[in-house]
Design a protein around this motif. Structure first.
Motif, PDB file in Angstrom:
ATOM      1  N   ASP A   1       0.808  -1.219   0.000  1.00  0.00           N
ATOM      2  CA  ASP A   1       0.000   0.000   0.000  1.00  0.00           C
ATOM      3  C   ASP A   1       0.843   1.272   0.000  1.00  0.00           C
ATOM      4  OD1 ASP A   1      -2.370  -1.530   0.133  1.00  0.00           O
ATOM      5  OD2 ASP A   1      -2.138  -1.730   2.311  1.00  0.00           O
ATOM      6  N   MET A   2       2.159   1.104  -0.204  1.00  0.00           N
ATOM      7  CA  MET A   2       3.033   2.273  -0.104  1.00  0.00           C
ATOM      8  C   MET A   2       3.626   2.703  -1.431  1.00  0.00           C
ATOM      9  SD  MET A   2       5.181   1.493   3.378  1.00  0.00           S
ATOM     10  CE  MET A   2       6.031   3.060   3.216  1.00  0.00           C
ATOM     11  N   VAL A   3       3.700   1.791  -2.392  1.00  0.00           N
ATOM     12  CA  VAL A   3       4.387   2.117  -3.641  1.00  0.00           C
ATOM     13  C   VAL A   3       3.375   2.256  -4.769  1.00  0.00           C
ATOM     14  CG1 VAL A   3       6.493   0.945  -2.942  1.00  0.00           C
ATOM     15  CG2 VAL A   3       4.767  -0.309  -4.224  1.00  0.00           C
ATOM     16  N   PRO A   4       3.685   3.091  -5.751  1.00  0.00           N
ATOM     17  CA  PRO A   4       2.785   3.239  -6.894  1.00  0.00           C
ATOM     18  C   PRO A   4       2.684   1.936  -7.689  1.00  0.00           C
ATOM     19  CG  PRO A   4       4.416   5.008  -6.798  1.00  0.00           C
ATOM     20  CD  PRO A   4       4.844   3.962  -5.821  1.00  0.00           C
ATOM     21  N   GLN A   5       1.720   1.887  -8.570  1.00  0.00           N
ATOM     22  CA  GLN A   5       1.584   0.715  -9.424  1.00  0.00           C
ATOM     23  C   GLN A   5       2.717   0.666 -10.442  1.00  0.00           C
ATOM     24  OE1 GLN A   5      -2.320   0.845 -11.180  1.00  0.00           O
ATOM     25  NE2 GLN A   5      -3.330   0.144  -9.314  1.00  0.00           N
ATOM     26  N   ASP A   6       2.973  -0.550 -10.913  1.00  0.00           N
ATOM     27  CA  ASP A   6       3.940  -0.787 -11.987  1.00  0.00           C
ATOM     28  C   ASP A   6       5.378  -0.397 -11.630  1.00  0.00           C
ATOM     29  OD1 ASP A   6       4.516  -1.783 -14.528  1.00  0.00           O
ATOM     30  OD2 ASP A   6       4.467   0.210 -15.424  1.00  0.00           O
TER      31      ASP A   6
ATOM     32  N   ALA B   1       8.388  -9.032  -5.600  1.00  0.00           N
ATOM     33  CA  ALA B   1       8.002  -8.893  -6.999  1.00  0.00           C
ATOM     34  C   ALA B   1       6.736  -9.688  -7.304  1.00  0.00           C
ATOM     35  CB  ALA B   1       9.148  -9.345  -7.899  1.00  0.00           C
ATOM     36  N   GLU B   2       6.644 -10.894  -6.734  1.00  0.00           N
ATOM     37  CA  GLU B   2       5.460 -11.720  -6.965  1.00  0.00           C
ATOM     38  C   GLU B   2       4.212 -11.056  -6.398  1.00  0.00           C
ATOM     39  OE1 GLU B   2       3.912 -16.307  -6.224  1.00  0.00           O
ATOM     40  OE2 GLU B   2       5.683 -15.562  -5.168  1.00  0.00           O
ATOM     41  N   ARG B   3       4.325 -10.543  -5.165  1.00  0.00           N
ATOM     42  CA  ARG B   3       3.152  -9.932  -4.506  1.00  0.00           C
ATOM     43  C   ARG B   3       2.722  -8.662  -5.217  1.00  0.00           C
ATOM     44  NH1 ARG B   3      -0.907  -8.713  -3.272  1.00  0.00           N
ATOM     45  NH2 ARG B   3      -1.966  -8.553  -1.246  1.00  0.00           N
ATOM     46  N   LEU B   4       3.686  -7.875  -5.695  1.00  0.00           N
ATOM     47  CA  LEU B   4       3.365  -6.619  -6.362  1.00  0.00           C
ATOM     48  C   LEU B   4       3.129  -6.792  -7.858  1.00  0.00           C
ATOM     49  CD1 LEU B   4       5.930  -4.196  -4.650  1.00  0.00           C
ATOM     50  CD2 LEU B   4       3.576  -4.695  -3.986  1.00  0.00           C
ATOM     51  N   ARG B   5       3.315  -8.025  -8.348  1.00  0.00           N
ATOM     52  CA  ARG B   5       3.191  -8.308  -9.780  1.00  0.00           C
ATOM     53  C   ARG B   5       4.097  -7.375 -10.587  1.00  0.00           C
ATOM     54  NH1 ARG B   5      -3.367  -9.436 -10.468  1.00  0.00           N
ATOM     55  NH2 ARG B   5      -3.450 -11.142  -8.926  1.00  0.00           N
ATOM     56  N   ALA B   6       5.318  -7.291 -10.126  1.00  0.00           N
ATOM     57  CA  ALA B   6       6.298  -6.381 -10.725  1.00  0.00           C
ATOM     58  C   ALA B   6       7.445  -7.179 -11.328  1.00  0.00           C
ATOM     59  CB  ALA B   6       6.845  -5.430  -9.661  1.00  0.00           C
ATOM     60  N   PRO B   7       8.075  -6.661 -12.374  1.00  0.00           N
ATOM     61  CA  PRO B   7       9.260  -7.331 -12.917  1.00  0.00           C
ATOM     62  C   PRO B   7      10.403  -7.322 -11.907  1.00  0.00           C
ATOM     63  CG  PRO B   7       8.960  -5.180 -13.937  1.00  0.00           C
ATOM     64  CD  PRO B   7       7.739  -5.437 -13.113  1.00  0.00           C
TER      65      PRO B   7
ATOM     66  N   VAL C   1      11.199   2.614  -8.931  1.00  0.00           N
ATOM     67  CA  VAL C   1      12.111   1.487  -8.695  1.00  0.00           C
ATOM     68  C   VAL C   1      12.167   1.179  -7.210  1.00  0.00           C
ATOM     69  CG1 VAL C   1      14.481   0.658  -8.925  1.00  0.00           C
ATOM     70  CG2 VAL C   1      13.497   2.123 -10.712  1.00  0.00           C
ATOM     71  N   ILE C   2      12.087  -0.118  -6.883  1.00  0.00           N
ATOM     72  CA  ILE C   2      12.285  -0.586  -5.507  1.00  0.00           C
ATOM     73  C   ILE C   2      13.594  -1.357  -5.477  1.00  0.00           C
ATOM     74  CG2 ILE C   2      11.350  -1.929  -3.601  1.00  0.00           C
ATOM     75  CD1 ILE C   2       8.586  -1.701  -4.928  1.00  0.00           C
ATOM     76  N   VAL C   3      14.560  -0.859  -4.732  1.00  0.00           N
ATOM     77  CA  VAL C   3      15.857  -1.518  -4.566  1.00  0.00           C
ATOM     78  C   VAL C   3      15.798  -2.341  -3.281  1.00  0.00           C
ATOM     79  CG1 VAL C   3      18.328  -1.180  -4.237  1.00  0.00           C
ATOM     80  CG2 VAL C   3      17.064   0.317  -5.805  1.00  0.00           C
ATOM     81  N   VAL C   4      16.134  -3.629  -3.378  1.00  0.00           N
ATOM     82  CA  VAL C   4      15.947  -4.556  -2.258  1.00  0.00           C
ATOM     83  C   VAL C   4      17.262  -5.233  -1.900  1.00  0.00           C
ATOM     84  CG1 VAL C   4      14.697  -6.602  -1.438  1.00  0.00           C
ATOM     85  CG2 VAL C   4      13.576  -4.998  -3.015  1.00  0.00           C
ATOM     86  N   ASP C   5      17.550  -5.295  -0.599  1.00  0.00           N
ATOM     87  CA  ASP C   5      18.648  -6.113  -0.095  1.00  0.00           C
ATOM     88  C   ASP C   5      18.154  -6.852   1.139  1.00  0.00           C
ATOM     89  OD1 ASP C   5      21.124  -7.266  -0.015  1.00  0.00           O
ATOM     90  OD2 ASP C   5      22.241  -5.426   0.372  1.00  0.00           O
TER      91      ASP C   5
ATOM     92  N   TRP D   1      13.785  10.801 -13.619  1.00  0.00           N
ATOM     93  CA  TRP D   1      12.422  10.418 -13.976  1.00  0.00           C
ATOM     94  C   TRP D   1      12.017   9.173 -13.201  1.00  0.00           C
ATOM     95  CZ3 TRP D   1       9.750  13.764 -16.960  1.00  0.00           C
ATOM     96  CH2 TRP D   1      10.493  14.695 -17.701  1.00  0.00           C
ATOM     97  N   GLY D   2      11.246   9.347 -12.143  1.00  0.00           N
ATOM     98  CA  GLY D   2      10.789   8.213 -11.351  1.00  0.00           C
ATOM     99  C   GLY D   2      11.265   8.294  -9.910  1.00  0.00           C
ATOM    100  N   ARG D   3      10.513   7.638  -9.032  1.00  0.00           N
ATOM    101  CA  ARG D   3      10.846   7.597  -7.610  1.00  0.00           C
ATOM    102  C   ARG D   3      11.643   6.334  -7.298  1.00  0.00           C
ATOM    103  NH1 ARG D   3       8.394  10.580  -3.855  1.00  0.00           N
ATOM    104  NH2 ARG D   3       8.326   8.857  -2.368  1.00  0.00           N
ATOM    105  N   VAL D   4      12.442   6.417  -6.238  1.00  0.00           N
ATOM    106  CA  VAL D   4      13.275   5.289  -5.818  1.00  0.00           C
ATOM    107  C   VAL D   4      12.964   4.967  -4.360  1.00  0.00           C
ATOM    108  CG1 VAL D   4      15.608   4.392  -5.544  1.00  0.00           C
ATOM    109  CG2 VAL D   4      15.098   5.994  -7.406  1.00  0.00           C
ATOM    110  N   THR D   5      12.657   3.695  -4.100  1.00  0.00           N
ATOM    111  CA  THR D   5      12.408   3.205  -2.748  1.00  0.00           C
ATOM    112  C   THR D   5      13.466   2.169  -2.397  1.00  0.00           C
ATOM    113  OG1 THR D   5      10.012   3.551  -2.915  1.00  0.00           O
ATOM    114  CG2 THR D   5      10.772   1.983  -1.249  1.00  0.00           C
ATOM    115  N   LEU D   6      14.065   2.299  -1.231  1.00  0.00           N
ATOM    116  CA  LEU D   6      14.960   1.280  -0.698  1.00  0.00           C
ATOM    117  C   LEU D   6      14.171   0.454   0.301  1.00  0.00           C
ATOM    118  CD1 LEU D   6      17.773  -0.011  -0.248  1.00  0.00           C
ATOM    119  CD2 LEU D   6      18.161   1.737   1.507  1.00  0.00           C
ATOM    120  N   ALA D   7      14.131  -0.864   0.100  1.00  0.00           N
ATOM    121  CA  ALA D   7      13.370  -1.747   0.974  1.00  0.00           C
ATOM    122  C   ALA D   7      14.263  -2.862   1.494  1.00  0.00           C
ATOM    123  CB  ALA D   7      12.169  -2.339   0.221  1.00  0.00           C
TER     124      ALA D   7
END
Length: 221
Positions: A21-26, A44-50, A127-131, A154-160
């Motif tokens: 509920d925190m990140v935009p679609q796609d 990625a599976e839960r958000l249906r994201a590449p 973009v969601i960057v994950v470690d 162009w675009g927001r970046v989230t670190l998760a």
């Protein structure tokens, strides 16, 4: 937040619920291999994201490789820890040879994990960057700056990440538009202490996770 996590997949599943509920679609999910890929897969599976990797490498002290003084990510420039360099009496040029070796190893791993396939298009995408966790944050910082460079604004970046040292989270605030960390325990010593199972992943593990997500690499080792 109850710690430790059972494993990276469990941590990723919890993180996916937080992110839902925190990140935009796609969005595009970029994982830092190796451990970050196992966390990112359920996100990625839960958000249906590449899902794809963003390869990073630590730059170590010339005489003490385990001591990180910087990091590099594909698509970006080396990012050095200026405080650590000052404390050691070093300049970036003093670790240029190490940085060159790590750049070559980074290129090899990109070929292994992605082959000839380029990074997904990031301009105009969130973009969601994950470690799997943040200790000093060196490789995550290099990754975030590389993403910013590729995005060109162009675009927001989230670190998760599932868990992080609280002081590192504060130090990273200016590197991403959003930092999502469910747990920031005060007695943080290492990422692995917050997982019941924290096996070291192999390249084959990474390739298997990417294949399951519809991404492919090569057979190069």
């Amino acid at each position: 937040m109850r710690l430790p996590y059972a494993g990276r997949a469990a941590a990723g599943a919890l993180l996916a619920e937080v992110l839902r509920d925190m990140v935009p679609q796609d969005p595009v999910v970029l994982a830092l291999p190796r451990g970050g890929v196992a966390v990112a897969a359920p996100i990625a599976e839960r958000l249906r994201a590449p899902l794809d990797v963003l390869v990073t490498r630590k730059i170590g002290h010339p005489a003490r490789p385990e001591l990180g003084v910087g990091a590099i990510a594909e698509g970006g420039r080396p990012v050095f820890d200026s405080e650590t360099l000052d404390r050691l009496g070093l300049e970036p040029q003093d670790v240029a040879e190490v940085a060159g070796r790590e750049r070559r190893e980074l290129a090899r791993r990109v070929r292994v994990y992605r082959g000839e396939r380029p990074l997904p298009e990031l301009r105009g995408r969130d973009v969601i960057v994950v470690d799997d966790g943040l200790a000093t944050g060196g490789t995550a910082r290099a990754a975030l700056r590389a993403v910013r460079t590729i995005q060109a604004g162009w675009g927001r970046v989230t670190l998760a990440v599932p868990v992080a040292a609280p002081e590192t989270v504060e130090a990273m605030r200016g590197e991403a538009d959003e930092i999502v960390v469910p747990a920031t325990p005060e007695n943080f010593r290492a990422v692995g202490q917050w997982y019941r199972r924290f096996d070291q992943l192999t390249d084959d593990d990474v390739l298997g996770l990417l294949a399951a997500a519809g991404c492919g690499g090569t057979d190069e080792t």
